[in-house]
Each structure stands twice: as C-alpha cells, then as structure tokens.
Design a protein around this motif. Structure first.
Motif, PDB file in Angstrom:
ATOM      1  N   ALA A 134       0.845  -1.199   0.000  1.00 55.68           N
ATOM      2  CA  ALA A 134       0.000   0.000   0.000  1.00 55.68           C
ATOM      3  C   ALA A 134       0.879   1.247   0.000  1.00 55.68           C
ATOM      4  CB  ALA A 134      -0.937   0.005   1.202  1.00 55.68           C
ATOM      5  N   ALA A 135       2.102   1.114   0.543  1.00 52.93           N
ATOM      6  CA  ALA A 135       3.037   2.247   0.525  1.00 52.93           C
ATOM      7  C   ALA A 135       3.656   2.355  -0.859  1.00 52.93           C
ATOM      8  CB  ALA A 135       4.111   2.080   1.585  1.00 52.93           C
ATOM      9  N   HIS A 159      -6.900   9.922   2.972  1.00 50.68           N
ATOM     10  CA  HIS A 159      -5.463  10.140   3.129  1.00 50.68           C
ATOM     11  C   HIS A 159      -5.230  11.654   3.234  1.00 50.68           C
ATOM     12  CE1 HIS A 159      -1.227  10.320   1.755  1.00 50.68           C
ATOM     13  NE2 HIS A 159      -1.147   9.049   2.107  1.00 50.68           N
ATOM     14  N   ARG A 164       0.419  -2.232   9.765  1.00 49.88           N
ATOM     15  CA  ARG A 164      -0.410  -2.536   8.606  1.00 49.88           C
ATOM     16  C   ARG A 164       0.312  -3.493   7.658  1.00 49.88           C
ATOM     17  NH1 ARG A 164      -1.033   2.024   4.273  1.00 49.88           N
ATOM     18  NH2 ARG A 164       1.082   1.291   3.888  1.00 49.88           N
ATOM     19  N   HIS A 189       3.545   4.126  -8.796  1.00 48.88           N
ATOM     20  CA  HIS A 189       4.413   3.282  -7.964  1.00 48.88           C
ATOM     21  C   HIS A 189       3.652   2.301  -7.083  1.00 48.88           C
ATOM     22  CE1 HIS A 189       3.874   5.292  -3.971  1.00 48.88           C
ATOM     23  NE2 HIS A 189       3.465   6.280  -4.738  1.00 48.88           N
ATOM     24  N   LYS A 190       2.321   2.487  -6.977  1.00 48.76           N
ATOM     25  CA  LYS A 190       1.522   1.530  -6.195  1.00 48.76           C
ATOM     26  C   LYS A 190       0.934   0.441  -7.084  1.00 48.76           C
ATOM     27  CE  LYS A 190       0.092   5.025  -2.809  1.00 48.76           C
ATOM     28  NZ  LYS A 190       0.944   4.799  -1.655  1.00 48.76           N
ATOM     29  N   SER A 229      -1.470   6.612  -8.522  1.00 44.04           N
ATOM     30  CA  SER A 229       0.002   6.671  -8.556  1.00 44.04           C
ATOM     31  C   SER A 229       0.570   5.433  -9.235  1.00 44.04           C
ATOM     32  CB  SER A 229       0.565   6.706  -7.127  1.00 44.04           C
ATOM     33  OG  SER A 229       0.147   7.862  -6.452  1.00 44.04           O
ATOM     34  N   SER A 253      -3.452  13.500   1.703  1.00 43.90           N
ATOM     35  CA  SER A 253      -3.320  14.181   0.410  1.00 43.90           C
ATOM     36  C   SER A 253      -4.679  14.472  -0.225  1.00 43.90           C
ATOM     37  CB  SER A 253      -2.413  13.410  -0.551  1.00 43.90           C
ATOM     38  OG  SER A 253      -2.977  12.185  -0.861  1.00 43.90           O
ATOM     39  N   MET A 289     -10.578   3.385  -1.998  1.00 45.73           N
ATOM     40  CA  MET A 289     -10.224   2.302  -1.069  1.00 45.73           C
ATOM     41  C   MET A 289      -9.285   2.880  -0.007  1.00 45.73           C
ATOM     42  SD  MET A 289      -8.352  -1.288  -2.003  1.00 45.73           S
ATOM     43  CE  MET A 289      -9.556  -1.994  -3.139  1.00 45.73           C
ATOM     44  N   GLY A 341       2.121  12.023  -9.230  1.00 46.01           N
ATOM     45  CA  GLY A 341       1.501  10.979  -8.424  1.00 46.01           C
ATOM     46  C   GLY A 341       0.124  11.419  -7.985  1.00 46.01           C
ATOM     47  N   THR A 342      -0.462  10.679  -7.075  1.00 49.77           N
ATOM     48  CA  THR A 342      -1.801  11.005  -6.581  1.00 49.77           C
ATOM     49  C   THR A 342      -1.816  12.370  -5.902  1.00 49.77           C
ATOM     50  OG1 THR A 342      -2.249   8.667  -6.234  1.00 49.77           O
ATOM     51  CG2 THR A 342      -3.627  10.223  -5.020  1.00 49.77           C
ATOM     52  N   THR A 343      -0.825  12.608  -5.051  1.00 53.89           N
ATOM     53  CA  THR A 343      -0.800  13.855  -4.289  1.00 53.89           C
ATOM     54  C   THR A 343      -0.780  15.056  -5.219  1.00 53.89           C
ATOM     55  OG1 THR A 343       0.375  12.735  -2.517  1.00 53.89           O
ATOM     56  CG2 THR A 343       0.477  15.145  -2.516  1.00 53.89           C
ATOM     57  N   SER A 353     -11.970   8.587  -1.262  1.00 49.85           N
ATOM     58  CA  SER A 353     -11.026   7.539  -1.605  1.00 49.85           C
ATOM     59  C   SER A 353     -11.785   6.305  -2.092  1.00 49.85           C
ATOM     60  CB  SER A 353     -10.201   7.184  -0.363  1.00 49.85           C
ATOM     61  OG  SER A 353      -9.429   6.051  -0.634  1.00 49.85           O
ATOM     62  N   ALA A 406      -5.721   5.920  -5.478  1.00 45.71           N
ATOM     63  CA  ALA A 406      -4.357   5.454  -5.190  1.00 45.71           C
ATOM     64  C   ALA A 406      -4.339   3.976  -4.790  1.00 45.71           C
ATOM     65  CB  ALA A 406      -3.720   6.310  -4.096  1.00 45.71           C
ATOM     66  N   GLN A 407      -5.341   3.574  -4.008  1.00 43.36           N
ATOM     67  CA  GLN A 407      -5.402   2.170  -3.593  1.00 43.36           C
ATOM     68  C   GLN A 407      -6.387   1.367  -4.435  1.00 43.36           C
ATOM     69  OE1 GLN A 407      -3.264   0.963  -1.485  1.00 43.36           O
ATOM     70  NE2 GLN A 407      -2.493   2.859  -0.629  1.00 43.36           N
ATOM     71  N   ASP A 413     -10.104   9.446  -5.295  1.00 43.70           N
ATOM     72  CA  ASP A 413      -8.704   9.136  -5.017  1.00 43.70           C
ATOM     73  C   ASP A 413      -8.546   7.628  -5.221  1.00 43.70           C
ATOM     74  OD1 ASP A 413      -6.340   8.320  -3.913  1.00 43.70           O
ATOM     75  OD2 ASP A 413      -6.577   9.389  -2.019  1.00 43.70           O
TER      76      ASP A 413
HETATM   77  N1  7TS Z   1      -4.324   8.434  -1.336  1.00 40.99           N
HETATM   78  C1  7TS Z   1      -4.274   7.214  -0.768  1.00 40.99           C
HETATM   79  C2  7TS Z   1      -5.544   6.476  -0.487  1.00 40.99           C
HETATM   80  C3  7TS Z   1      -3.024   6.655  -0.473  1.00 40.99           C
HETATM   81  O1  7TS Z   1      -2.974   5.442   0.079  1.00 40.99           O
HETATM   82  C4  7TS Z   1      -1.845   7.391  -0.757  1.00 40.99           C
HETATM   83  C5  7TS Z   1      -0.483   6.882  -0.377  1.00 40.99           C
HETATM   84  C6  7TS Z   1      -1.958   8.631  -1.379  1.00 40.99           C
HETATM   85  C7  7TS Z   1      -3.223   9.131  -1.643  1.00 40.99           C
HETATM   86  C8  7TS Z   1      -0.759   9.442  -1.777  1.00 40.99           C
HETATM   87  O2  7TS Z   1      -0.115   8.816  -2.832  1.00 40.99           O
HETATM   88  P1  7TS Z   1       1.293   9.366  -3.374  1.00 40.99           P
HETATM   89  O3  7TS Z   1       1.723   8.353  -4.372  1.00 40.99           O
HETATM   90  O4  7TS Z   1       1.049  10.704  -3.959  1.00 40.99           O
HETATM   91  O5  7TS Z   1       2.198   9.429  -2.177  1.00 40.99           O
HETATM   92  N2  7TS Z   1      -0.478   5.964   0.670  1.00 40.99           N
HETATM   93  C9  7TS Z   1       0.605   5.551   1.341  1.00 40.99           C
HETATM   94  C10 7TS Z   1       0.535   4.575   2.333  1.00 40.99           C
HETATM   95  O6  7TS Z   1      -0.494   4.010   2.698  1.00 40.99           O
HETATM   96  N3  7TS Z   1       1.775   4.374   2.814  1.00 40.99           N
HETATM   97  O7  7TS Z   1       2.625   5.167   2.166  1.00 40.99           O
HETATM   98  C11 7TS Z   1       1.921   5.910   1.243  1.00 40.99           C
END
Ligand code: 7TS
Length: 410
Positions: free
Chosen positions: A29-30, A122, A380, A224-225, A222, A124, A172, A92-94, A170, A201-202, A199
């Motif tokens: 998830a990271a 999140h 987690r 990278h996920k 994103s 972001s 998820m 990325g998502t942010t 979000s 990202a997940q 969002d």
């Molecule tokens: N939204 C969700 C739901 C996320 O899980 C994350 C990153 C982001 C936004 C931001 O994504 P980024 O790629 O722009 O950083 N989540 C996590 C996590 O759960 N552990 O490290 C990053």
C-alpha cells in the motif's frame, strides 16, 4: 482460487534476504515492488532512445515521444477512458489532487460552498482542500464511518445540499481497506450538481477500473503503487472537466502561444504537463499496465480477496490482536491494519523486521481516521499480486514470537 505464485520470479527483490530471513514484503500500500518487465522498459528507454519529448525532429526524440504517448494510450485503455487526451501524467496522486484543488476548486468555489469528504481520506485528499478553504472560505464537511468501518451514507441526506460543489472520496482506504461508496456518491452529486473526485491510489492497482462505469469527474492514482516507477501518476478527467480546469504550473510545453504579458494554453493534456515530463517513468508505467493486463485485473482482485480473507482468518488466531477494518474480504481491499495488545505499532513492526517481514507502522497519513479508531498508530500488512499464503503464515508466526518477546504469553 487464483494462484499467482509463478509471478514471484518476475520480482528480483523478492529473492533477497532481510536480517537473515527471506524477505516477506507486506507494504505494497506504501509502494509495490517492480517486475523485470518494468525495470527493462525503463532501462531500454535510457539505453536506446533517451531524448526529450515533443521537441526535436530527430529520430531519438520521435521514438521517445512515441513511447511516452504510447504509455498514455495504454493507461487510457486500462481505465477505459474515452480518449488518451483525458489522461494527464502527474507526479503521483498527491500532485494530481493538488492540481484539481487549485485548478478547479480555486476557480469554482465561493464562500458558502461546501466540499464533501470522508474521514477515511489520506492527508493528500484533505490538506489540499484545507488550503483551498483558506483561499475561498468554503466549508469542508465529512462523512463518518459506521461501526463496521463503512462510509456512513445515512448522514448524506442531512449533509447534502446545493452548496456542495465537490465530493471527493477515496476508492479504497489505505488503513482499513474500506471501499469508498463511489456509485452512491456519484448519484448524490448528480442530484445537487456537484462533481466527484475519486482518489484511486489504492483502488486502481487492485480493482478493475472503468471510468465510464464509475461516473466520476476525476480519478487520480500513482504508478508506484501498481508495479510502476515512482514519480509518475495519473489524473484522469472527463474531457469537459479538463477544459474547465485551469493549469496550476506554467512553463514550457503547456502553451500554444506566449506574449509578453499573457499566454494561451496548449490543448489538454499538454496544458497540465509543464516542463520536461517524467518520460522514463511514464514508459515504466506503461509496462506495468501491460503486466497487470496480462494477469487480468479480475484475477488481481480475486487474488486480493483470497489473500485478505486468509490473512483475516489467520490473524483472528493471534490472541489480543485487533484488526481495524471490514470483516468481509469481498467488501474491502487488502490493507489490513492491526494492533497487538497495547504494544506500540512501531515496536511490533521492528520485531517483524527482525524476521524479514516488512509492514508499515504509524498513522498512515490518515490522522482523522486514526482518531476515529481511537488509536495513535497501527501496524499494517498490505498485499499485492506477489504475496502468498506462506507470507501470511510467516507474519502470523512472527506475531506469535513478538507476543513472547513482549511477555504476553506469561
Ligand atoms: N491516497 C491514498 C488512499 C493513499 O494510500 C496514498 C499513499 C496517497 C493518496 C498518496 O499517494 P502518493 O503516491 O502521492 O504518495 N499511501 C501511502 C501509504 O499508505 N503508505 O505510504 C503511502
């Protein structure tokens, strides 16, 4: 059951050891690990066609541009976008959420308007809206979670009115695995003329995603996920929304004309891609999308439901362990947050690391959700295509050892 064990050979990092044990990577998830297909695509780009895109007439630039735009087309097809032009590459998502908040929110929102969020977001998907609220005087309103860790839609009637202009949710949760009620929120948004931002990202890495069916206005995620490189993400928007969205970064590539005191923007998506884009990263994301499509996103999701179900079942055997999240694996994602007795999550994660098991510990950038759960931090475990039941068994064995270390068996 979907057995994806054979995929593990594609991920070189999974054969390394950590603290004398074979690595068990439970922190997807990271960020996810990368298959050789993605590493090779990035390497091949730098070795054979490295050049800037959309600029030179020379062969390398043309090849690099084709590869970069090819990746955009692959991403568009992966999420069933109407056109590759609806896919904007971001960091990325942010950064995508910030572009929407500043480029749309700042222009559209007025004092008295509301942005509707959920408490499971999140940071972001919270902080950019707080920044916009400072500029515009809009009110942020939040949907809570139920005792079953679902978004509480019973509050919607009370909260929803014509002042709500943006609903952002979000798909998820990265903490509880809760699936966002996107369909219901899209219907609610329609009834008051609001737009919906998802969002993803997940969501997108783990779930077959079809933006036509989703019905939202924006979907961000994103690379990278989802097995791709860092530094690349996606902002998908409906064509008409992207037209309304103002650029938030100015510079080369995003203009059609520049005068001394004013400029005209390039067409979407270049309007949002100022400067030299993350070319190798986009190409790597294209390769990641190919890889996921080869597995099939239905199989990816089936595998996730299977491994999450197995993890929930096995973790229930660990005494004094609390899992925070929905119990039905078919109604949630594969981020499994837990607390072992009253031991701090960082201490649990440190012991697990001694056994080569990588989990994340902390507030997971979701402090409002942690407050709702009444915990300062959780550990987690989060899964992806390369995880197996054996990984879950290793986690559970190590947690039993951690219990001994902390004297819980005495
Ligand atoms: N939204 C969700 C739901 C996320 O899980 C994350 C990153 C982001 C936004 C931001 O994504 P980024 O790629 O722009 O950083 N989540 C996590 C996590 O759960 N552990 O490290 C990053």
């Amino acid at each position: 059951m979907t057995d994806l064990t054979h995929l593990r050979d594609d991920f070189p990092i999974l054969s390394r050891e950590v603290n004398g044990h074979p690595l068990v990577y439970l922190d997807s998830a990271a960020t996810t690990q990368k298959p050789v297909q993605v590493l090779d695509a990035v390497d091949h780009y730098y070795r054979t066609m490295n050049a800037n895109v959309h600029r030179g007439a020379h062969a390398l630039s043309v090849e690099a541009t084709d590869a970069y735009e090819g990746a955009r087309a692959r991403v568009a097809s992966f999420i069933n976008a109407g056109s590759p032009n609806e896919v904007v590459f971001t960091r990325g998502t942010t950064s995508a959420l910030n572009i929407i908040a500043y480029g749309y929110g700042l222009n559209v929102l007025k004092p008295g308007d509301k942005v509707l969020l959920t408490i499971m977001e999140h940071h972001s998907n919270i902080v950019p809206w707080q920044l916009i609220a400072r500029h515009t005087g809009v009110e942020l309103v939040y949907l809570d979670l139920t005792e079953d860790y679902e978004v509480d839609l019973s509050q919607l009637d009370r909260i929803l009115d014509d002042a709500v202009k943006i609903i952002t949710v979000s798909g998820m949760s990265n903490v509880t695995g809760t699936l966002g009620p996107v369909t219901q929120l899209v219907a609610a948004a329609k009834s008051v003329g609001a737009i919906v931002v998802v969002d993803g990202a997940q969501l997108v890495p783990h779930y077959p995603t079809d933006v036509e069916a989703l019905g939202a206005d924006f979907l961000v995620f994103s690379g990278h996920k989802m097995l791709g490189p860092t530094g690349i993400g996606v902002m998908w928007g409906k064509a008409e929304r992207l037209e309304e969205l103002e650029p938030t970064e100015g510079g080369g590539e995003m203009i059609s004309d520049v005068q001394l005191y004013e400029s005209r923007w390039a067409a979407v998506p270049q309007k949002f891609e100022a400067g030299t884009p993350p070319i190798a990263q986009a190409i790597g994301l294209g390769a990641a999308v190919d890889y996921l499509e080869k597995i099939g996103m239905t199989a990816v999701r089936e595998h996730e439901v299977d491994i999450t179900g197995y993890a929930l079942e096995r973790l229930a055997d660990v005494p004094e362990l609390t899992v925070y999240g929905p119990s039905d694996p078919s109604r949630r994602g594969g981020a499994v947050s837990f607390e072992l007795a009253d031991i701090h999550a960082h201490d649990v994660a440190t012991i697990l690391d001694q056994y080569g098991i990588a989990v994340r510990a902390g507030h997971h950038c979701a402090k409002p959700l942690m407050r709702h759960l009444e915990v300062a931090a959780t550990a987690r475990a989060s899964f992806y295509v390369y995880n197996t039941h054996d990984d879950v068994d290793r986690l559970v064995d190590a947690l039993m050892e951690a219990r001994k270390v902390f004297g819980l068996d005495g």
